[in-house]
Design a protein around this motif. Structure first.
Motif, PDB file in Angstrom:
ATOM      1  N   ARG A   1      -0.434 -29.465  -7.105  1.00 39.92           N
ATOM      2  CA  ARG A   1      -0.156 -29.626  -5.494  1.00 39.92           C
ATOM      3  C   ARG A   1      -0.611 -31.096  -5.239  1.00 39.92           C
ATOM      4  O   ARG A   1      -0.163 -31.527  -3.971  1.00 39.92           O
ATOM      5  N   GLY A   2      -1.746 -31.516  -6.018  1.00 39.39           N
ATOM      6  CA  GLY A   2      -2.324 -32.783  -5.398  1.00 39.39           C
ATOM      7  C   GLY A   2      -3.347 -32.466  -4.604  1.00 39.39           C
ATOM      8  O   GLY A   2      -4.017 -33.111  -3.567  1.00 39.39           O
ATOM      9  N   ALA A   3      -4.113 -31.567  -5.009  1.00 39.56           N
ATOM     10  CA  ALA A   3      -5.183 -30.927  -4.359  1.00 39.56           C
ATOM     11  C   ALA A   3      -6.333 -31.981  -4.251  1.00 39.56           C
ATOM     12  O   ALA A   3      -7.267 -32.059  -3.152  1.00 39.56           O
ATOM     13  N   GLU A   4      -6.744 -32.677  -5.266  1.00 43.67           N
ATOM     14  CA  GLU A   4      -8.163 -33.686  -5.148  1.00 43.67           C
ATOM     15  C   GLU A   4      -7.802 -34.879  -4.102  1.00 43.67           C
ATOM     16  O   GLU A   4      -8.639 -35.050  -3.606  1.00 43.67           O
ATOM     17  N   ALA A   5      -6.425 -35.032  -3.944  1.00 43.18           N
ATOM     18  CA  ALA A   5      -6.058 -36.178  -2.673  1.00 43.18           C
ATOM     19  C   ALA A   5      -6.199 -35.683  -1.508  1.00 43.18           C
ATOM     20  O   ALA A   5      -6.962 -36.095  -0.642  1.00 43.18           O
TER      21      ALA A   5
ATOM     22  N   ASP B   1       1.097 -30.763   3.741  1.00 42.56           N
ATOM     23  CA  ASP B   1       1.016 -32.126   3.389  1.00 42.56           C
ATOM     24  C   ASP B   1       0.623 -32.761   2.332  1.00 42.56           C
ATOM     25  O   ASP B   1       0.108 -33.927   1.978  1.00 42.56           O
ATOM     26  N   ALA B   2       0.467 -31.771   0.984  1.00 39.37           N
ATOM     27  CA  ALA B   2      -0.013 -32.149  -0.226  1.00 39.37           C
ATOM     28  C   ALA B   2       0.986 -33.054  -0.740  1.00 39.37           C
ATOM     29  O   ALA B   2       2.378 -32.921  -0.783  1.00 39.37           O
ATOM     30  N   PRO B   3       0.461 -34.024  -1.475  1.00 42.61           N
ATOM     31  CA  PRO B   3       1.437 -35.125  -2.155  1.00 42.61           C
ATOM     32  C   PRO B   3       2.371 -34.577  -3.281  1.00 42.61           C
ATOM     33  O   PRO B   3       3.420 -35.210  -3.189  1.00 42.61           O
ATOM     34  N   SER B   4       2.457 -33.705  -3.942  1.00 43.98           N
ATOM     35  CA  SER B   4       3.079 -33.131  -4.742  1.00 43.98           C
ATOM     36  C   SER B   4       3.835 -31.751  -4.344  1.00 43.98           C
ATOM     37  O   SER B   4       4.338 -30.879  -5.275  1.00 43.98           O
ATOM     38  N   VAL B   5       4.125 -31.570  -3.058  1.00 43.02           N
ATOM     39  CA  VAL B   5       4.642 -30.523  -2.540  1.00 43.02           C
ATOM     40  C   VAL B   5       6.082 -30.895  -1.884  1.00 43.02           C
ATOM     41  O   VAL B   5       6.120 -31.695  -1.244  1.00 43.02           O
ATOM     42  N   ASP B   6       6.968 -29.866  -2.291  1.00 42.53           N
ATOM     43  CA  ASP B   6       8.261 -30.513  -1.844  1.00 42.53           C
ATOM     44  C   ASP B   6       8.914 -29.296  -1.350  1.00 42.53           C
ATOM     45  O   ASP B   6       9.177 -28.439  -1.995  1.00 42.53           O
TER      46      ASP B   6
END
Lengths: 254, 488
Positions: B169-173, A209-214
């Protein structure tokens, strides 16, 4: 000259003769779930699982999500779960990755006759990491080292997609790698297939569910082999491929 | 008291920004080293809270202020280049523009932003003889992705531009979504080759927030995990450098010694990369007479055999020819850029959190810092060799007389409200920094992760200037930086 000889002497013989028959000491591998039914309503293992890998009234553990963190084992009030040292966990299907209660059978990877015919004696792999943290990448590199030496079966990683027969995918599939991944896979000539390595590539894992994973690539292409772990042990990868290609165990050691 | 950890009540932010920036310049002028500079969202959406962390004479120090995002601030990078990547990151994450920044380019292309990797504004060198070589994001080996753009004159590299962000990946979020006490599995994958250092930094900061500092035995076993990780990754780096210069005995011997090192980690914690070794409140290790005996004999084997291959490596003319004088970063450049860890020490900069910011463990069981001065690939290789020796010696002392560590207790405890906890751990690449901040209710409001790679990538770019492009692989391997650790 003498230095080189001394190194050679110290090196001895490092390769593992039979990659299918190794005893790993301490390895947290294939989970074993006990038979007796759980206390009604107990959620202890599910509550602590960071990847929602455990489902069902009787715990069923999805190795495609599991990161082998051991939290469920410690949370279970009845000690029903533990991770054993078995590294044979790869599967050709997502269903084959689900472990239920009862005796742990190593999930067999069905031999693909078509793949056996084409690639049973030579398989060239192209690795693409799309958000892989270097855990999977380190273990994928290790399959070619002097210990595991997968090259003995004609299986090795190559530098260009153009030279490859299969894509080895690691990482949760980041949005920023989307385009390169598409281009890289398109560059592998047909016939080709995909091997998904690690919880991230199989299901998104901790980063589902990470924001920058597609994960749109994963919805359009179905891997022929899933290799679970965080990261997978090199032997999990090696045995999965050997099973898929129907490579027979060696006779009399090497 | 642990000097690598700082936990303080979140300071009052009502101060003029000009005072804050003056203070930053004063601290740098007084010789303090910049450790981190980052922003976090403010309660007022028009503002961003800036935090600068310094390693000063008295230990870690923090400066904070809140500024208007729309106004931005005057960049410090031209005067203090060590701010360069931090200011870029701040602009990308919070929109606070560092005015007059000389190199204001994207860092990670986070979700929600309009920038895409294909739009990157590459530096251009014009000229009839100039040509560009573009490599990546997908590289030739089994390695994480990133893009390298070389501007060359013939075979000579004038400038290398490194464009990252593909791994973001957006790990910090994600770190703010889960229970703050249960983040260890995620933290261990921030940079999978530095799992132990990141897990330790996380637990150290968390234990400061819950006010449950670990005892010395726990710290010692954490140190054992960290030094095993260092030995294993230094061996992997040496093996890779040998492969890059076709010194195959080195590649295979350092490689198989790494197998011994990581199998030792597996024996103790179940994972070859040390996953599960460190958890809040303690360690989770299967330590008994049998495993300690195996640990001791594996370390003895590494010590014995590494001496043989080291001798061969250091005396081989081909190795010296390929590594000496290649990829030089001067001490001045390293200091100016704010390089950290192994790369800085190989250029003569004496920074190592294990000696500089030591706590009780570092006092009871000190480790020797290793420094090289030539700043070339040779220095980065021999630094690894010497650091492995130091780690082996430290492990001997640490394990002697150690008893079974107490099992990590169940993760519990409330986080203290309105606190900022900062932890610095010296991972094998360099300092790993975790900054955790709680709100008035004791919930985690911000989590800042900083892998040493963030600061060292520019060092790699500098190292290849005026070198042949064919020497890039060995320069790259000598730094061995993390893409995921940078991109998060």
């Amino acid at each position: 000259m003498f230095n080189a000889l001394k190194v050679r002497l110290s090196q001895g013989s490092q390769y593992i003769p039979d990659l299918r028959d190794v005893t790993l000491v301490g390895f947290r591998g294939r989970p074993v779930i006990g038979e007796p039914p759980c206390e009604a309503g107990c959620q202890a293992c599910r509550d602590v699982c960071p990847t929602a890998a455990i489902a069902g009234p009787e715990p069923r553990l999805d190795l495609g999500r599991c990161v082998f963190c051991n939290e469920c084992v410690l949370a279970c009030p009845d000690q029903k779960l533990h991770f054993g040292p078995d590294y044979r966990m790869a599967s050709g299907t997502l269903d084959g990755l689900v472990v239920g209660p009862g005796k742990a059978e190593a999930s067999p990877v069905a031999v693909s006759e078509a793949l056996h015919r084409r690639f049973g004696r030579s398989l060239k792999l192209r690795s693409v990491s799309a958000g892989g943290c270097n855990g999977c990448e380190l273990e994928l590199n290790a399959v070619g080292n002097v210990n595991f030496d997968l090259g003995r079966y004609g299986i090795e990683f190559v530098a260009s997609p153009r030279h490859a027969d299969a894509l080895v995918l690691s990482g949760p599939l980041t949005r920023n790698m989307n385009q390169a991944l598409e281009t890289g896979y398109a560059g592998i000539p047909e016939p080709k297939f995909i091997i998904a390595v690690g919880a991230c590539a199989i299901s998104g894992g901790l980063y589902a569910d990470a924001p920058s994973v597609d994960r749109s690539f994963a919805t359009r292409f179905t891997p022929s082999l899933y290799v679970p772990g965080c990261p997978p042990h090199p032997l999990t990868f090696v045995n999965g491929i050997m099973d898929l290609l129907g490579i027979r165990p060696p006779r009399g050691g090497a | 008291m642990n000097a690598s950890r700082l936990c303080l009540a979140t300071p009052d932010l009502a101060r003029p920004p000009s005072d804050f920036f003056k203070e930053l310049r004063q601290r740098v002028a007084a010789g303090a080293r910049l450790v981190s500079f980052y922003g976090r969202p403010s309660d007022d959406p028009a503002e961003v809270v800036l935090t600068a962390v310094f390693d000063a004479a008295d230990g870690l120090m923090v400066s904070r202020a809140s500024i208007l995002r729309e106004h931005g601030f005057h960049s410090l990078t031209r005067d203090v280049p060590a701010f360069h990547i931090f200011e870029r990151e701040l602009f990308e994450q919070h929109g606070a523009k560092p005015h007059d920044h000389p190199w204001l380019k994207p860092v990670r292309y986070p979700a929600g932003g309009a920038a895409r990797p294909s739009d990157y504004p590459f530096y251009k060198i014009e000229g009839k003889e100039v040509h560009e070589v573009a490599v990546g994001p997908i590289h030739a080996g089994v390695i994480e992705p990133g893009h390298f753009r070389f501007m060359c004159l013939g075979e000579i590299v004038h400038h290398l531009e490194i464009q990252l962000g593909y791994q973001h990946r957006g790990a910090e979020a994600l770190l703010l979504r889960g229970s703050p006490l249960a983040l260890a599995p995620l933290v261990e994958t921030l940079a999978g080759d530095t799992s132990v250092a990141h897990a330790w930094a996380y637990c150290d900061a968390l234990e400061a927030l819950t006010d449950r500092p670990p005892d010395l035995a726990t710290e010692t076993w954490r140190g054992v995990g960290l030094e095993l990780e260092r030995i294993a990754m230094h061996l992997a780096g040496l093996s890779g450098m040998c492969a890059d210069i076709a010194f195959m005995q080195g590649a295979s011997t350092y490689g198989r010694l790494r197998t011994t090192a990581i199998n030792t980690s597996m024996l103790l914690c179940g994972s070859r990369l040390g996953h599960g070794w460190i958890r809040p409140g303690g360690v989770r290790l299967g330590v008994d007479g049998r495993t300690v005996a195996a640990l001791t004999s594996n370390l003895a084997l590494i010590r014995r055999d590494i001496a043989i291959i080291n001798r061969h490596f250091c005396q081989a003319r081909s190795v010296g020819h390929r590594l000496r004088g290649v990829g030089v970063v001067s001490t001045g450049q390293a200091l100016e850029l704010g390089l950290v860890g192994m790369a800085a020490r190989a250029s003569g900069v004496e920074i190592d959190a294990r000696t500089r910011l030591r706590g009780e463990l570092g006092t009871q069981l000190p480790i020797q810092m290793v420094v090289e001065t030539s700043g070339d690939c040779w220095a980065r290789a021999s630094l690894r060799i010497r650091e492995i020796d130091e780690s082996l010696a430290w492990l001997d002392a640490a394990i002697a007389g150690q008893t079974t560590p107490a099992a990590a207790p169940a993760q519990r405890g409330e986080l203290a409200p309105d606190r900022l906890a900062i932890s610095v751990q010296e991972g094998w690449r360099g300092e790993v920094v975790h900054c955790l901040e709680t709100d008035a209710a004791g919930a985690l409001r911000h989590y800042r992760v900083q892998d040493p790679s963030l600061r060292n990538w520019f060092g790699l770019a500098l190292s290849v200037r005026s070198n042949e492009i064919s020497d890039f692989p060995i320069c790259n391997k000598s730094f061995d930086l993390s893409y995921c650790g940078n991109d998060l």
